[in-house]
Design a protein around this motif. Sequence first.
Motif, short mmCIF file in Angstrom:
data_model
loop_
_atom_site.label_atom_id
_atom_site.label_comp_id
_atom_site.label_asym_id
_atom_site.label_seq_id
_atom_site.Cartn_x
_atom_site.Cartn_y
_atom_site.Cartn_z
N ALA A 185 -8.75 18.68 -0.19
CA ALA A 185 -7.53 19.06 -0.90
C ALA A 185 -7.93 19.49 -2.30
O ALA A 185 -8.44 18.68 -3.08
N ASP A 186 -7.74 20.76 -2.61
CA ASP A 186 -8.20 21.31 -3.89
C ASP A 186 -7.41 22.57 -4.19
O ASP A 186 -6.71 23.10 -3.32
N ASP A 187 -7.53 23.05 -5.40
CA ASP A 187 -6.90 24.31 -5.79
C ASP A 187 -7.87 25.43 -5.43
O ASP A 187 -8.68 25.86 -6.24
N LEU A 188 -7.79 25.92 -4.19
CA LEU A 188 -8.76 26.86 -3.65
C LEU A 188 -8.33 28.30 -3.94
O LEU A 188 -7.17 28.66 -3.76
N GLU A 189 -9.30 29.12 -4.37
CA GLU A 189 -8.97 30.44 -4.88
C GLU A 189 -9.70 31.61 -4.21
O GLU A 189 -9.38 32.76 -4.49
N GLY A 190 -10.66 31.35 -3.34
CA GLY A 190 -11.38 32.46 -2.73
C GLY A 190 -12.26 32.02 -1.60
O GLY A 190 -12.69 30.86 -1.54
N ILE A 191 -12.56 32.94 -0.67
CA ILE A 191 -13.41 32.67 0.47
C ILE A 191 -14.38 33.84 0.64
O ILE A 191 -14.05 34.98 0.32
N ALA A 192 -15.59 33.53 1.13
CA ALA A 192 -16.60 34.58 1.34
C ALA A 192 -17.45 34.22 2.55
O ALA A 192 -17.74 33.04 2.80
N ALA A 193 -17.83 35.25 3.30
CA ALA A 193 -18.73 35.10 4.45
C ALA A 193 -20.14 35.41 3.98
O ALA A 193 -20.38 36.47 3.39
N VAL A 194 -21.08 34.50 4.27
CA VAL A 194 -22.43 34.61 3.73
C VAL A 194 -23.47 34.29 4.80
O VAL A 194 -23.70 33.12 5.12
N GLY B 96 -23.81 34.18 8.04
CA GLY B 96 -23.48 33.23 9.09
C GLY B 96 -22.82 31.95 8.62
O GLY B 96 -22.46 31.09 9.44
N ARG B 97 -22.63 31.79 7.32
CA ARG B 97 -21.95 30.63 6.76
C ARG B 97 -20.71 31.10 6.00
O ARG B 97 -20.52 32.29 5.76
N LEU B 98 -19.86 30.15 5.62
CA LEU B 98 -18.66 30.45 4.85
C LEU B 98 -18.64 29.60 3.59
O LEU B 98 -19.17 28.48 3.57
N PHE B 99 -17.99 30.15 2.54
CA PHE B 99 -17.85 29.42 1.28
C PHE B 99 -16.40 29.53 0.81
O PHE B 99 -15.78 30.60 0.92
N LEU B 100 -15.88 28.45 0.26
CA LEU B 100 -14.61 28.44 -0.48
C LEU B 100 -14.92 28.06 -1.92
O LEU B 100 -15.86 27.31 -2.18
N VAL B 101 -14.11 28.56 -2.86
CA VAL B 101 -14.28 28.19 -4.25
C VAL B 101 -12.97 27.65 -4.80
O VAL B 101 -11.88 28.11 -4.43
N SER B 102 -13.06 26.64 -5.68
CA SER B 102 -11.88 26.08 -6.34
C SER B 102 -11.73 26.69 -7.73
O SER B 102 -12.65 27.32 -8.25
N SER B 103 -10.59 26.46 -8.34
CA SER B 103 -10.34 27.00 -9.68
C SER B 103 -11.28 26.39 -10.72
O SER B 103 -11.49 26.97 -11.78
#
Length: 355
Positions: free
Chosen positions: A164-173, A175-182
């Motif tokens: 549970a976070d203030d999530l602001e973006g996603i990227a495919a890297v 074969g892996r995935l990343f989410l970023v918070s504020s």
Amino acid sequence: MSLTGNRLLVSFLIFSMLFFAVAQLVRQDAPVDSDARRDDASGRVPEVGDSAMQGTPVDSDVSAEAGGGSDAESSAGDDVLVTPASTTAAKRGNQLALGSYDLDEPGRQLKLPNRLREISGQAMLEGNRLLAHDDEKGTVVEIDYRDGSIVKSFELGGPRGFVADDLEGIAAVEGRLFLVSSTGRLYEFGEGADGETVPYRMYDTGVGKHHEIEGLAYDPDQRAMLLVSKNPRDRRQSDLIAIYRWSLDTRRLVEDGRILIEPSTLARRIGRNRFQPSGIERHPETGNYFVVAARQRAVAEITPQGAVLAVKELKAGRHRQAEGITFASDNTMVIADEGSGKRATLSFYPVAKGR
């Protein structure tokens, strides 16, 4: 010596002098060989990319950080210097640019299901498989690119529970995935099946103490994640927009890898006072960074070196709150808008004919 011999000697001398004079004239008129030009004291011809060329100002409105992730801050008035970490070509392929897209009207627009009303970032996988995420919890959704329906959803979870976070973006890297918070926290995970809970690893980039992060993308040329800021948290940052690079190899911020941009450099091109990024994506053909701003309803194109190439506005009637941007396999630009009280949308802007 006989009279005949004297005449032969005189003739030979006259012929030699004429030959020498003609040779001198030909030599003076001969073109200079380009390989013989020398621009430095060493006698070597400097080439683009050599240390002799590095340090050339790219854009006077942009400045690079002296130490990635450190407290040392660069002045907004300094020039960007081309460093080994930022020598990627600004243009490649068929020279597509922001001007290649007609933003007056999307080619098509899809309304998304109600559960995606708070859609934030998005990322495109191979085969035009579109991923998006919720902005308050670690739920990732695959959206059917053709009709906007939900294909599947999965969540990030572990021993401490769901994310549970203030999530602001996603990227495919790779074969892996990343989410970023504020606050600049990165969550790394693998793609899950429908209804699955997937484990994750979390990295604190440390940029949250300086900037509020609003978007995430991946630059394969530099094997680095791109984190774009919306608002500064540190007063020393003034109103500067930052694009941070976080290395996949070192799992740290790239030293000397940050770009700082005066918002006025972007805002004045559309007659605004501010420019506040809400999403970022790297163009698959040119390698340039496309940054979308929800409040200003605009898209900007920026080179990896930090030079602002163009800024264009989006139609207000079509875009309530543009939060995410990505590109399809045919280079179609896809922009995601939060619902703002209504249903969220996906807008598709294909490359305009003849551009």
